[in-house]
Every structure is written in structure tokens, then in C-alpha cells.
Scaffold this active site. Structure first.
Site, PDB file in Angstrom:
ATOM      1  N   ASP A  56      35.194  74.573  72.232  1.00 53.58           N
ATOM      2  CA  ASP A  56      34.056  73.926  72.442  1.00 53.58           C
ATOM      3  C   ASP A  56      33.540  73.603  73.731  1.00 53.58           C
ATOM      4  O   ASP A  56      33.376  72.511  74.320  1.00 53.58           O
ATOM      5  CB  ASP A  56      34.079  72.496  71.518  1.00 53.58           C
ATOM      6  CG  ASP A  56      32.650  71.980  71.134  1.00 53.58           C
ATOM      7  OD1 ASP A  56      31.513  72.765  71.238  1.00 53.58           O
ATOM      8  OD2 ASP A  56      32.766  70.600  70.985  1.00 53.58           O
ATOM      9  N   LYS A  62      39.361  57.502  73.091  1.00 56.35           N
ATOM     10  CA  LYS A  62      38.781  58.212  71.961  1.00 56.35           C
ATOM     11  C   LYS A  62      39.023  57.470  70.481  1.00 56.35           C
ATOM     12  O   LYS A  62      40.346  57.595  70.106  1.00 56.35           O
ATOM     13  CB  LYS A  62      38.814  59.787  71.862  1.00 56.35           C
ATOM     14  CG  LYS A  62      38.103  60.466  71.005  1.00 56.35           C
ATOM     15  CD  LYS A  62      38.297  62.067  70.981  1.00 56.35           C
ATOM     16  CE  LYS A  62      37.427  62.887  69.964  1.00 56.35           C
ATOM     17  NZ  LYS A  62      37.724  64.340  70.035  1.00 56.35           N
TER      18      LYS A  62
END
Length: 557
Positions: free
Chosen positions: A282, A147
Site C-alpha cells: 500500500d 494502532k
């Protein structure tokens, strides 16, 4: 000397102001129909929905920071009406990735040459978001997901945070004081949240902590992080493939039971929130997958939160109260946790909760969903403005999204039954019963003490009353200024009556119509002020009307 960041912020402020100008004009006209004069105007549900859609488009156009702001606003029913919450909850953090050459600069600034760090690296990202994008690679022989923070995002976020701070005085002109306070706190929380989400060191620590909490649990897979190949702007994690959790046909083709998957997901979040106090915040389907063995795979821990022990206890009590359909206990828990104002009308709120539970119950008394109850509570939060703690807002959002995912997997999934079984297995029911018994014992002890101490005090009071030596001090609390308004109206009425009576006497007995007209003219401002004092409706209504029909209509709309 004006810095480059300040110049960028000024320019960005003008861009944001231009984008928001149609909404600003619309809200301004709600207060003054013709901008500078005229009364207020009512806004129906359809107009609210159109404005919410416009707001969604504006946030998407303005880019990463405002996309994140919209996602945070979708968790704050104390700031926005339910229609806006519903529309903004569909806001997806899915944007085209930045060019590889720019992302490579960030990666090499953080770790060094890509070829020296990784065995292999695929330059085509597998996902792109507003703050970062994810690539696949091979690190020391292991498949990994890398990431990388989006190039150039820091100065843009810093400029946008300044713009949001400068915009607050403008926005606060169109909302009441309660929501203005919530909005100001939300601005501070958002600045903290988005900086935390850009800090991949923090995400790695949260990921490691949650992974440790599920050590030994084969039903949950948390990717392992590689600290030596990670930094503040880069996070290298174990690559764990899986089937996207909402692809039911693929799950069934792999021999997996969607109901069992839903139960595993629900239990994982109950453990994170109630037991561990740190949770993945999330849980949309893009961040959840199912491995071949049926375990749930969690991705992207940038948005994560913590729950302090007191809130954990109140959440347990809330679940127990909902399972037992104890309305008083539900209201007490909501007040204790800070979700409901202590000044709210308990009778009205009780009716809201009773109707919400009855409307969601179905044929079987146990078949109702917490999501529908939370929707009604969120609607009520907006009717009774208050500040919603950030992590509690995240918990509410997580509960709603997780319930939606579970219902997608199994339309008949019973959220309450799963939560009740979990609480019973973990011993929370017994602990609640012990706490209630201890509280009852304390009350009994206090009552026994009062039986000894109160009679002598009462005897002394009665003796003083008999001697006429009793004085009462009365303090009247008038937070809503009802007495002030009443006194003002009485004064207006008396002065207006004197003016009208004087005009009548002058015209009838002295035939001085000029003086009579002058007296009436002087009385007109008093008449207007008296009329306006009855017309103005400031603040919130004490007893909003909630009915089954209106709640169903609200959900259907």
C-alpha cells in the site's frame, strides 16, 4: 432460529440493494433497453465515467468494508473496465476516527489498563482509517505509534461479507462468464484479505519479516514492533517521524534530492518483490515518509503480500524483456505468469505492446515508463477476460502507484533505467543469459537427437504411404461453436427457401393465396431466427482494433 448476525446481514442486504439500485437498473437497461424487452444499448466513455463516480460514492456511503472492496477492485482490471479502475484508484481509506471511549475499550480488552501499560498516551489519533486508527504514546521511555482496531468493526465486516456473497448471483447476471468467474474468486479473496488486514498479529509478523530483510540497509526505515504491547487488535510500533514523501518543497528545504528519494523507493520495492518475495502493498504517499537522513520510512503493513519464486522469475524476465524491447519475450512472460490468455491473438497483442512502448518512448529511446505499458496491458486484460492472481494484481498495483510517486518526485524519472541497473547489479542479467544459453544447449541436443531418430520413422511412413496404408484421424476443435452456428444457418436458409418457394408455387400455379400466405407466415420464424443468428454477438471479439490514437484518447479520457 435466526441469529443477530443473520438479522443484521438481512437488513444490511436491503440497505446495499437500495444504494446500488440505480446502477443495477442502468446495467439492466444496457441489456434490455426497456427492462423487459428491447435490444441492448451502447454505453459511451462519458456514461461509464459517470457510473464509476456513482459507484465510488456508493462505496464511500456504505462504509469500511465496501471502501476496502473498492480498493481491491481498483487492482483488478480483469473484473472492471479501465475507466472504473482509474476512478476507484482514487479511493482513499481516510475516515473520521471512532470516539476515544470506544477505542479505549478495545485497547484495554487487549492489553489491560492504558495507564498501566503505557507511560503516556495521547487520546487524539494522528490518523483514522476504515479498519483502525493510530495514536501516539510513550512505552518504556520510547515514543511509539499504537494502532487500534476500530470498535465494532468485526460484526459489520462479517455482515457485509455475507451481503457480498448473497449479491454475487445478481451481479453475475450483468457480466459475461469470464468476468463472473473472476468476480467469484475475487469475493473469496476479499474475505480472506480483509480478515488478514484486521489481524494485527499477522501485520506484526509481516512487518518484522520485511524489517529483517532490510537489516543493515540505511536507506530504508521499517519501524520495530513491540510484541509485548501488541495483540490481535492492537499493534504497538516504533514511532519514526518523517516528511511526507510527496511534499517536494519540504524535502528540498531539508537538503534532500527528490530524484535520489525516488530511486531509493524504486530500489526498495524491486528488492521486496524480486529478491525477498514479501512486500509492502500500500505505497500511497500517506504510508511513505522521508527521514532527515534521506531514508524512506514505511508505515502500515496491514496490506502486504507474498510472491512465489516462479512469479519472481517471470517478473525479472518481464523487466529484462521491456528493457530490451523484446515484444515476443514480453508476451511469453505475460502468458507464463497468467496475466494474458494463451488463446489471445499474439499478432494483435504484439501490436498493442509495440504501440504502447512507441507511444511512451519519447525523444530518447530509453525514456519510457512501465506504468504506461501496464495501463495498456490492464486494458487488454479486460478485453480478454481472465482470472488475475491476487498477489499479481497487488504487484501490478504497487508498480503503478510507486511509479506515480516517483514521477511526482521527478517528472523525468526513468523507471526502466533504475530497474535495469538494479537487475544488472544483482546479477539477474547474467543469470538470464546463462538460462538462455542452457535452454539453447538443450534445444541443440534435442535437435541432434531428432536428426538420428526422425529419418527412420519418416522412411517407414513413406513406405506405408506407397502401399496405400496411411490413415488420418482428424479432430476439429470448435470451442466457439462456429461449425454449429454455420450448420444452423444453413438449415434455416434451406427451410426458409423451401417455405418461400412453396408459397410462390401455391400462388402462381394454384392461385391459392390463403395457403401461400400461410406458408409465408410459417416461414417468418425461420427468417427471424436466421436474422438473429447473424445479429447476435456473444463472447469477445477475436481481433479488437488498437491504434495509437485510441490508446491516447483512452488515457486522456
Amino acid at each position: 432460529m435466526i441469529t443477530l448476525v443473520a438479522l443484521r446481514s438481512y437488513w444490511r442486504f436491503l440497505v446495499v440493494l437500495r444504494r446500488f439500485s440505480p446502477l443495477i437498473v442502468a446495467y439492466w437497461r444496457d441489456r434490455r433497453r426497456f427492462l423487459l424487452f428491447g435490444g441492448s444499448r451502447e454505453v459511451d466513455a462519458e456514461a461509464q465515467r459517470e457510473r464509476a463516480a456513482t459507484l465510488l460514492d456508493v462505496l464511500l456511503t456504505l462504509g469500511p468494508t465496501f471502501i476496502k472492496l473498492g480498493q481491491l477492485l481498483s487492482t483488478r482490471p480483469d473484473v472492471l473496465p479501465p475507466v472504473y479502475i482509474e476512478v476507484l484508484s482514487r479511493l482513499q481509506d481516510d475516515v473520521p476516527p471512532a470516539p476515544w471511549a470506544e477505542a479505549r475499550e478495545v485497547l484495554e480488552d487487549e492489553l489491560g489498563p492504558v495507564d498501566a501499560v503505557f507511560d503516556e498516551f495521547d487520546a487524539d489519533p494522528i490518523s483514522g482509517a476504515s479498519l483502525g486508527q493510530v495514536y501516539t504514546a510513550t512505552y518504556e521511555g520510547d515514543p511509539v505509534a499504537v494502532k487500534v482496531r476500530r470498535p465494532g468493526i468485526e460484526p459489520l465486516v462479517n455482515a457485509d461479507l455475507r451481503v457480498i456473497r448473497w449479491s454475487l448471483p445478481i451481479v453475475k447476471r450483468f457480466i459475461d462468464s469470464g468476468r463472473a468467474f473472476s468476480l467469484e474468486n475475487l469475493s473469496e479473496e476479499f474475505a480472506k484479505t480483509i480478515r488478514q488486514e484486521m489481524d494485527y498479529d499477522r501485520e506484526r509478523r509481516m512487518l518484522a519479516e520485511i524489517r529483517g530483510n532490510f537489516a543493515g540497509d540505511d536507506s530504508v526505515r521499517i519501524p520495530a514492533a513491540y510484541p509485548e504491547a501488541s495483540g490481535e487488535r492492537v499493534l504497538t510500533m516504533e514511532y519514526v517521524p518523517g516528511t511526507k514523501i510527496d511534499r517536494i518543497d519540504d524535502l528540498e528545504a531539508n537538503g534532500l534530492d527528490p530524484t535520489a528519494v525516488a530511486e531509493t523507493l524504486q530500489r526498495a520495492y524491486l528488492q521486496m518483490i524480486i529478491d525477498d518475495g514479501v512486500f509492502h502493498a500500500d505505497p500511497h504517499p500517506g504510508n511513505l515518509a522521508v527521514a532527515e537522513d534521506g531514508s524512506i520510512v514505511f508505515y502500515d503493513f496491514g496490506m502486504s503480500g507474498r510472491v512465489d519464486p516462479y512469479v519472481q522469475e517471470q517478473i525479472v524476465e518481464f523487466y529484462v524483456a521491456v528493457a530490451n524491447q523484446d515484444i515476443d519475450a514480453i508476451l511469453d512472460t505475460l502468458i507464463a505468469i497468467g496475466t494474458l490468455s494463451p488463446e489471445a491473438d499474439r499478432e494483435v497483442m504484439g501490436e498493442v505492446m509495440e504501440l504502447a512502448i512507441a507511444d511512451a518512448r519519447g525523444e530518447d529511446i530509453e525514456q519510457y515508463r512501465v506504468n504506461q505499458i501496464i495501463e495498456q496491458v490492464e486494458s487488454t486484460i479486460y478485453e480478454f477476460p481472465l482470472r488475475l492472481p491476487r498477489n499479481l494484481a497487488l504487484v501490478l498495483r504497487v508498480a503503478t502507484v510507486v511509479e506515480g510517486v516517483c514521477v511526482t518526485l521527478d517528472p523525468e524519472f526513468d523507471f526502466i533505467e533504475t530497474a535495469t541497473d538494479y537487475l544488472r547489479e544483482e546479477g539477474y542479467y547474467e543469470q538470464t543469459a546463462r538460462d538462455m544459453a542452457a535452454e539453447a544447449g538443450d534445444q541443440l541436443q534435442e535437435t541432434a537427437r531428432s536428426l538420428v531418430t526422425v529419418p527412420p520413422k519418416l522412411d517407414r511412413v513413406l513406405d506405408r504411404a506407397e502401399r496405400g496404408d496411411v490413415h488420418l484421424n482428424v479432430t476439429i476443435e470448435d470451442d466457439t461453436h462456429v461449425l454449429d452456428k454455420l450448420a444452423m444457418r444453413i438449415a434455416y436458409s434451406v427451410l426458409l427457401a423451401v417455405g418461400v418457394l412453396s408459397a410462390t408455387i401455391l400462388y402462381s400455379f394454384a392461385n391459392a393465396w390463403e395457403l401461400a400466405a400461410l406458408s409465408l407466415g410459417l416461414s417468418m420464424p425461420l427468417a427471424i431466427a436466421l436474422y438473429r443468428s447473424f445479429r447476435s454477438r456473444k463472447g469477445i471479439r477475436a481481433r479488437p482494433q488498437f491504434t495509437r490514437q485510441s490508446m491516447r484518447q483512452r488515457r486522456e479520457e
